[in-house]
Design an enzyme around this catalytic site. Structure first.
Site, mmCIF file in Angstrom:
data_model
loop_
_atom_site.group_PDB
_atom_site.id
_atom_site.type_symbol
_atom_site.label_atom_id
_atom_site.label_comp_id
_atom_site.label_asym_id
_atom_site.label_seq_id
_atom_site.Cartn_x
_atom_site.Cartn_y
_atom_site.Cartn_z
ATOM 1 N N HIS A 150 -0.696 -5.151 6.378
ATOM 2 C CA HIS A 150 0.048 -4.752 7.580
ATOM 3 C C HIS A 150 0.827 -5.945 8.120
ATOM 4 O O HIS A 150 0.343 -7.079 8.073
ATOM 5 C CB HIS A 150 -0.938 -4.220 8.629
ATOM 6 N N GLU A 176 7.203 -0.182 6.370
ATOM 7 C CA GLU A 176 7.158 -0.410 7.813
ATOM 8 C C GLU A 176 7.994 -1.647 8.136
ATOM 9 O O GLU A 176 7.470 -2.764 8.090
ATOM 10 C CB GLU A 176 5.724 -0.670 8.282
HETATM 11 P P1 13P Z 1 3.789 1.890 15.941
HETATM 12 O O1 13P Z 1 3.740 3.361 15.657
HETATM 13 O O2 13P Z 1 3.161 1.493 17.224
HETATM 14 O O3 13P Z 1 5.188 1.360 15.785
HETATM 15 O O4 13P Z 1 2.933 1.185 14.814
HETATM 16 C C1 13P Z 1 3.222 1.449 13.510
HETATM 17 C C2 13P Z 1 2.196 0.782 12.703
HETATM 18 O O5 13P Z 1 2.123 -0.427 12.654
HETATM 19 C C3 13P Z 1 1.251 1.619 11.986
HETATM 20 O O6 13P Z 1 0.487 0.874 11.109
#
Ligand code: 13P
Length: 245
Positions: A99, A169
């Site tokens: 992450h 992400e």
């Molecule tokens: P948010 O939905 O708060 O942007 O976070 C996304 C995330 O990091 C999920 O792992």
């Protein structure tokens, strides 16, 4: 469609976590049917590792539970770490690795790669996160950056690994309320490139909530990784309803 709710370092108390899951369980009496019997939407929760066991025991029937991180060794003197084998033995179904918030704390791509291999080895499903840290202007730059990350992250990972899920992400889109690339053609273009080069199911994450998830549903995504919205039970219910339409 798989919805993964990542609670990060929240909530402060186990009872608050239970309150969220109780709300979902009771408010949506059709939840179990929608989510597990028809398989149209799967709901996975990644609570803080400390809450994993009590929550799994109590709500196992309704949701899949996983961990937010595991180490790359299976045993040994590594204070504070949890091995993939331990995660698997306690009933962990999946683990989130790499992450961006962990990378900010110093986790390297090479270490994440070792973690991926160790978790796949014991049969955990792995959600492997990747994404550019800053907003890059050109598509070429984004793809160059992603390709370099994935080259390291996927080293020695068999291309037919069934338990591997990738999660795109972009770090700048996480908890930022910035409109992610989805509202433009960018995410679609990125996904076209992705599917030409990789076969692993892919999720998207970055400020996804009930107000914008619909925009993403037409894209070639297998699910979503959701942070902030996952602490608001009403919001989760809305997301589930939209996603299961
Ligand atoms: P948010 O939905 O708060 O942007 O976070 C996304 C995330 O990091 C999920 O792992």
């Amino acid at each position: 469609m798989i919805l993964v709710f990542n609670w990060k370092m929240n909530p402060e108390k186990l009872s608050d976590a239970e309150a969220i899951l109780d709300f979902l369980r009771f408010a949506q009496d059709k939840l179990k049917k929608t989510c597990t019997e028809t398989q149209s939407v799967e709901v996975w929760f990644a609570p803080p590792n400390l809450y994993f066991e009590p929550l799994r025991k109590k709500y196992n029937e309704f949701f899949d539970f996983g961990l937010q991180n595991t180490f790359y060794e299976q045993s040994g003197a590594f204070t504070g770490e949890i091995s993939p084998k331990m995660a698997k033995n306690i009933g962990g179904e999946f683990v989130i690795l790499g992450h961006s918030e962990r990378k900010k704390l110093g986790e390297s791509l090479e270490d994440i790669n070792k973690k991926v291999l160790a978790s796949l080895e014991v049969g955990l499903r792995v959600i492997l996160c990747f994404g550019e840290n800053v907003k890059l202007k050109s598509r070429e730059n984004i793809i160059f950056e992603i390709k370099s990350q994935l080259k390291i992250l996927l080293q020695d990972v068999p291309i037919n690994s069934e338990n591997l899920y990738l999660a795109y992400e972009p770090a700048w889109a996480i908890s930022s309320q910035e409109i992610g690339p989805s509202s433009t053609e960018e995410l679609k273009t990125f996904l076209d490139w992705y599917w030409q080069n990789y076969k692993f199911p892919i999720f998207y994450g970055g400020s996804v909530d009930s107000s914008n998830i619909e925009n993403y549903l037409t894209l070639k995504l297998n699910g979503f990784l959701i942070g902030s919205a996952s602490l608001k039970p009403e919001e989760i219910t809305k997301i589930l309803n939209i996603a299961s339409k």
